[in-house]
Design a protein around this motif. Structure first.
Motif, PDB file in Angstrom:
ATOM      1  N   THR A 189       0.869  -1.174   0.000  1.00 14.44           N
ATOM      2  CA  THR A 189       0.000   0.000   0.000  1.00 14.44           C
ATOM      3  C   THR A 189       0.904   1.221   0.000  1.00 14.44           C
ATOM      4  N   VAL A 190       0.572   2.183  -0.850  1.00 13.92           N
ATOM      5  CA  VAL A 190       1.389   3.379  -1.032  1.00 13.92           C
ATOM      6  C   VAL A 190       0.545   4.592  -0.672  1.00 13.92           C
ATOM      7  N   SER A 191       1.023   5.410   0.249  1.00  8.04           N
ATOM      8  CA  SER A 191       0.317   6.618   0.680  1.00  8.04           C
ATOM      9  C   SER A 191       1.242   7.814   0.528  1.00  8.04           C
ATOM     10  N   GLN A 192       0.758   8.868  -0.134  1.00  2.00           N
ATOM     11  CA  GLN A 192       1.531  10.116  -0.192  1.00  2.00           C
ATOM     12  C   GLN A 192       1.040  11.005   0.950  1.00  2.00           C
ATOM     13  N   LEU A 193       1.836  11.044   2.018  1.00  2.00           N
ATOM     14  CA  LEU A 193       1.429  11.747   3.232  1.00  2.00           C
ATOM     15  C   LEU A 193       1.619  13.258   3.107  1.00  2.00           C
ATOM     16  N   TYR A 194       2.711  13.664   2.496  1.00  2.00           N
ATOM     17  CA  TYR A 194       3.012  15.062   2.205  1.00  2.00           C
ATOM     18  C   TYR A 194       3.551  15.103   0.783  1.00  2.00           C
ATOM     19  N   PRO A 195       3.642  16.281   0.172  1.00  2.00           N
ATOM     20  CA  PRO A 195       4.212  16.335  -1.172  1.00  2.00           C
ATOM     21  C   PRO A 195       5.593  15.674  -1.235  1.00  2.00           C
ATOM     22  N   ARG A 196       5.707  14.667  -2.080  1.00  2.00           N
ATOM     23  CA  ARG A 196       6.948  13.916  -2.323  1.00  2.00           C
ATOM     24  C   ARG A 196       7.433  13.126  -1.101  1.00  2.00           C
ATOM     25  N   GLU A 197       6.543  12.898  -0.127  1.00  2.00           N
ATOM     26  CA  GLU A 197       6.874  12.031   1.008  1.00  2.00           C
ATOM     27  C   GLU A 197       5.825  10.926   1.106  1.00  2.00           C
ATOM     28  N   PHE A 198       6.296   9.679   1.047  1.00  2.00           N
ATOM     29  CA  PHE A 198       5.406   8.531   0.960  1.00  2.00           C
ATOM     30  C   PHE A 198       5.655   7.558   2.114  1.00  2.00           C
ATOM     31  N   MET A 199       4.596   6.849   2.475  1.00  4.20           N
ATOM     32  CA  MET A 199       4.730   5.694   3.364  1.00  4.20           C
ATOM     33  C   MET A 199       4.335   4.462   2.565  1.00  4.20           C
ATOM     34  N   LEU A 200       5.244   3.475   2.534  1.00  2.00           N
ATOM     35  CA  LEU A 200       5.010   2.204   1.847  1.00  2.00           C
ATOM     36  C   LEU A 200       4.849   1.116   2.894  1.00  2.00           C
ATOM     37  N   VAL A 201       3.821   0.295   2.750  1.00  4.89           N
ATOM     38  CA  VAL A 201       3.535  -0.750   3.732  1.00  4.89           C
ATOM     39  C   VAL A 201       3.440  -2.089   3.022  1.00  4.89           C
ATOM     40  N   THR A 202       4.123  -3.085   3.574  1.00  2.00           N
ATOM     41  CA  THR A 202       4.103  -4.431   3.006  1.00  2.00           C
ATOM     42  C   THR A 202       3.895  -5.443   4.121  1.00  2.00           C
ATOM     43  N   GLY A 203       3.692  -6.698   3.753  1.00  2.00           N
ATOM     44  CA  GLY A 203       3.499  -7.749   4.743  1.00  2.00           C
ATOM     45  C   GLY A 203       4.764  -8.015   5.541  1.00  2.00           C
ATOM     46  N   SER A 204       4.598  -8.611   6.723  1.00  2.00           N
ATOM     47  CA  SER A 204       5.746  -8.838   7.605  1.00  2.00           C
ATOM     48  C   SER A 204       6.800  -9.724   6.950  1.00  2.00           C
ATOM     49  N   GLY A 205       6.380 -10.694   6.176  1.00  5.29           N
ATOM     50  CA  GLY A 205       7.337 -11.602   5.552  1.00  5.29           C
ATOM     51  C   GLY A 205       8.065 -11.008   4.372  1.00  5.29           C
ATOM     52  N   SER A 206       7.640  -9.825   3.918  1.00 10.66           N
ATOM     53  CA  SER A 206       8.219  -9.216   2.716  1.00 10.66           C
ATOM     54  C   SER A 206       9.079  -7.996   3.011  1.00 10.66           C
ATOM     55  N   GLU A 207       9.243  -7.663   4.269  1.00  8.93           N
ATOM     56  CA  GLU A 207       9.922  -6.421   4.644  1.00  8.93           C
ATOM     57  C   GLU A 207      11.270  -6.254   3.948  1.00  8.93           C
ATOM     58  N   LEU A 208      12.202  -7.156   4.212  1.00 13.60           N
ATOM     59  CA  LEU A 208      13.549  -7.008   3.652  1.00 13.60           C
ATOM     60  C   LEU A 208      13.573  -7.365   2.177  1.00 13.60           C
ATOM     61  N   HIS A 209      12.730  -8.291   1.772  1.00 16.95           N
ATOM     62  CA  HIS A 209      12.580  -8.671   0.362  1.00 16.95           C
ATOM     63  C   HIS A 209      12.249  -7.438  -0.474  1.00 16.95           C
ATOM     64  N   ASP A 210      11.292  -6.641  -0.024  1.00 16.60           N
ATOM     65  CA  ASP A 210      10.861  -5.467  -0.778  1.00 16.60           C
ATOM     66  C   ASP A 210      11.850  -4.312  -0.630  1.00 16.60           C
TER      67      ASP A 210
END
Length: 732
Positions: free
Chosen positions: A448-469
């Motif tokens: 899931t990709v959220s643009q919280l502020y202009p050009r600042e994003f929070m990316l969220v992935t599953g626990s098993g994919s953290e380092l993979h992603d």
């Protein structure tokens, strides 16, 4: 290594005369030099794994592969291994690696000119309890859609294949005809010959004394003979892997364990056999046995209290049976726990999630608590139904802190994400579901990709994919020269999910912000305060119901959780865990990365077209390959199945049958507490993917009727609201 030889006619007896036989690796011609001061890849450790890696990288065309071994090739644990090879593995991915490995061994002598000493008499796993028979049936359904042979055989067939076996307690056998054993030394030498043939350099004796990371992302590998600068290093040091890890501050949880095998002298009954005996694995007796010339080689695994462990952190034994939803309790609790762990640990069954502790399901008075593994429905089945009902009818809270969470910001952040993801980049205050694809057009990740502020994003992935992603994103940043900053916030940020028809009503009590549908729409994100605690709230829920994910400082988790639970007393708020979450997401038709989609599946066959903007201007990774896949047409599709079962439910990786043949596999499954039937996703040929198609799914040795249905089984809350606004009255 100690060989035990029976001096009384080679027969097994209670009184053994023990001959100590010392095995040493054969002498090799050393090459104690570096040869070069730069390399693309440096492999540390010259056992079978390290040499195999050198062989495969060089054969794949990677230049400047250098292996460093401090003594001689195979001088660690490789040279005295028993050398067993098997197609079998309970895990789907490792099963493929086992299959590839055996096919490689069959051709390696021809390719390299080096004999490998490969024997393939087959192997039999022995079942001497009804539970073990169930495990074999469970494994058979996971093997049917793989190309390798595996059979569940009767005691009579077991005795036919291994006539010397005592059959008193044998109930069944799991037979893999292509299994066997190989000489580890000869195999490694063949791989070494192949590695050199394709251009790899194997240097020994050369000891690595230190590792230093450089600012440009490369490494300095220090040895007594000089320094090699490498783009990457791979630690394959086996026994000594922990020492290598410590050079860069990593503590690898590797524990050498003393193990021995016994080799007999000639046994007349074995010598008289016309064909080699299959390898035996007696899982209750905890030993393996194979023929060694005219005698036998057997290796017992001692009970844990007798094992000489080289470290003290393991406190519990490995489960003797490979159950579904298996939990292992050694080293628990894990180092990574959420801010709510101490508060919740006595109220629920905690599960291991990629190094995190996370609640699977919660206890109520009268429940049979604890971990009760089974191949059928067990003690968590009814409580999970209770939690499902809680979310569907009231409001529930779930700890989602193990999510991988990254902050991406900077001048090139939009440009980077437009290149990384197949979906469009969300606007400020918005969130979307986005997928990173491989160059071949497969699904590398879902976030899931959220643009919280202009050009600042929070990316969220599953626990098993953290380092993979994270590795994938960081590599793209480095190779593309993007001006961005990336911060892994996973450990610092807690997440609570609040979901259900009363979710808004409960949260609204804690804030002055307007949470109404008109003000805080689905897939919007906002910074706000709940009970004076700062959170980033995203209106999204994997349950498919009205809900929010609340991102906050980990140290605020207890206070935030307490405030929410207190505010929701009138609404009957309660906890729910990941088992209920899985049932809820399956009913809504939500896919899961690692199940319905992964690096072997493309987004079109997975039904992800809505999230893939193939015509967007940016040339995202995998775009051209995806266009080609679309032009060529699909050979299989993900379908949604309803099953007629009894006391067993699918969980994924079961064989799907049609007209007496295996034609596909499930990817995930669960009991549907709404339909009161089992539900599953499955990949099948396109010609069998139409709604109404009748199929069968194999569960514990029995084929159950299955029907392809229109997805989803239960409409999501946003869809229901949208239809209501149109004047329709949708059924949940």
């Amino acid at each position: 290594m100690i060989g035990v030889v029976n001096k009384r006619d080679g027969q097994m007896c209670n009184c053994l005369f023990v001959t100590v036989i010392l095995f040493f690796p054969r002498k090799q011609t050393p090459s104690p030099s570096l040869g070069k001061d730069r390399a693309d890849t440096v492999i540390i450790g010259g056992g079978c794994v390290g040499v195999s890696l050198a062989y495969h990288l060089a054969k794949a065309g990677l230049k400047d592969v250098v292996l460093l071994e401090k003594s001689e090739l195979t001088a660690g644990s490789t040279w005295h291994a028993a050398g067993l090879t098997t197609y079998f593995h309970p895990g789907i991915n490792l099963k493929k690696i086992h299959s590839y490995s055996i096919k490689l061994y069959e051709k390696l002598e021809e390719e390299t000119g080096q004999a490998v000493g490969f024997h393939q008499p087959g192997s039999i796993r022995i079942a001497s309890t009804p539970t073990r028979v169930d495990e074999f049936k469970y494994q058979m359904t996971r093997a049917g859609w793989h190309p390798t042979e595996q059979y569940l055989i009767t005691p009579e067939k077991v005795q036919e294949l291994f006539p010397l076996l005592n059959m008193d307690t044998v109930l069944a056998g799991l037979y893999n005809p292509g299994d066997g054993h190989i000489d580890p030394y000869s195999l490694t030498m063949a791989l070494a010959a192949g590695a050199r043939k394709y251009g790899a350099q194997l240097n020994y004796p050369v000891q690595v004394t230190n590792l230093n990371s450089r600012s440009d992302g490369t490494w300095e590998v220090k040895t007594p003979l000089g320094i090699i600068q490498a783009k990457r290093i791979v630690n394959t040091a086996g026994f000594w892997a922990r020492d290598i890890g410590k050079m860069i501050g990593l503590q690898h949880p590797l524990i050498p364990v003393h193990h021995q095998y016994v080799v007999t002298s000639t046994i007349p009954e074995v010598k008289a056999l016309k064909t080699e005996l299959p390898v035996i694995r007696d899982l209750e007796g905890s030993y393996y046995l194979r023929q060694e010339r005219d005698g036998l080689l057997f290796g017992p695994y001692e009970s844990e209290e007798k094992m000489k462990l080289q470290d003290s952190w393991i406190t519990n034994g490995v489960p003797p049976v490979g159950y579904p939803k298996e939990e292992r309790f050694a080293g628990r609790p894990t180092e990574r726990t959420s801010g709510l762990y101490d508060l919740l640990k006595s109220k629920c069954s905690m599960g291991f999630h990629a190094g995190w502790e996370q609640p699977h399901w919660f206890y109520k008075p009268g429940d049979e608590t604890g971990y009760k593994p089974s191949f059928r429905r067990t003690n968590w089945f009814d409580p999970v139904g209770r939690e499902y009902k809680q979310v569907m009818e009231k409001v529930g809270v779930i700890d989602l802190s193990p999510f991988g969470k990254f902050k991406v910001k900077g001048t090139d952040s939009v440009k980077l994400l437009d290149h990384l993801f197949a979906n469009v980049v969300p606007k400020v205050g918005s969130t979307n579901i986005s997928h990173m694809l491989t160059p071949r057009g497969k699904v590398y990740a879902e976030l899931t990709v959220s643009q919280l502020y202009p050009r600042e994003f929070m990316l969220v992935t599953g626990s098993g994919s953290e380092l993979h992603d994270l590795r994938w994103i960081e590599d793209k940043v480095m190779t593309g020269g993007y001006k961005v900053e990336i911060e892994n916030m996973t450990d610092e940020v807690g997440v609570l999910g609040v979901a259900g028809p009363y979710a808004r009503q409960v949260l609204q009590k804690l804030t002055n912000e307007d949470l109404s549908d008109g003000s805080f729409k689905f897939l919007q994100s906002r910074h706000l305060k709940l009970s004076d605690i700062a959170v980033t709230a995203i209106r999204i829920s994997y349950t498919g119901e009205l809900g929010w994910e609340l991102y906050h400082r980990k140290e605020d988790s207890v206070a935030l959780y307490g405030a929410i639970m207190e505010a929701g007393q009138k609404e009957g708020i309660d906890n729910f865990g990941t088992y209920a979450l899985n049932a809820l997401r399956l009913e809504k038709g939500f896919r899961a990365w690692g199940a319905e989609m992964n690096c072997d599946t493309n987004p079109l066959e997975a039904g992800l077209e809505y999230f893939v903007k193939i015509n967007k201007p940016a040339d995202f990774t995998g775009k051209q390959a995806l266009k080609q896949i679309k032009e060529n047409g699909l050979k299989r599709r993900l379908v949604y199945l309803i099953l007629e079962t009894d006391n067993v439910d699918p969980e994924g990786n079961e064989s799907v049958w049609h007209n007496g043949k295996v034609i596909g596999n499930t990817t995930s499954g669960s009991f549907s507490y709404s339909a009161q039937q089992s539900l599953a996703f499955a990949y099948v040929p396109t010609e069998l993917s139409k709604v109404g198609q009748k199929l069968e799914v194999e569960l514990l040795g029995k084929n159950y009727p299955a029907t392809v249905i229109q997805e989803p089984l239960v409409l999501t809350e946003p869809t229901r609201m949208r239809l209501q606004r149109k004047g329709e009255s949708p059924q949940i």
